[in-house]
Design a protein around this motif. Sequence first.
Motif: not given
Length: 90
Positions: A40, A43, A46, A54
Amino acid sequence: MEKDKAIGIFDSGLGGLSVLKKLKQELPGENFIFYGDQKHAPYGEKSEEEVRSLSLSAYRFLQEKGVKATVIACNTATSAAAPYLRELFP
């Protein structure tokens, strides 16, 4: 018993390995579990809600491993999720 448990460290990628290296130098008698969420990363792109989610997943993963403490080695997760995690897990 607590002294036998590991310290968990999580990051959104592998940058936290430098934190792990320093902790190993400072705490040579400790064991560590590192969680790098490369799936992912990064970060920083995001939303705060996504980073919290997460980070919560990473925290729970480390708790399932039985860690005695968790270090957030990600600046984005620290700013977006540390207060949230502290509220959930005082």
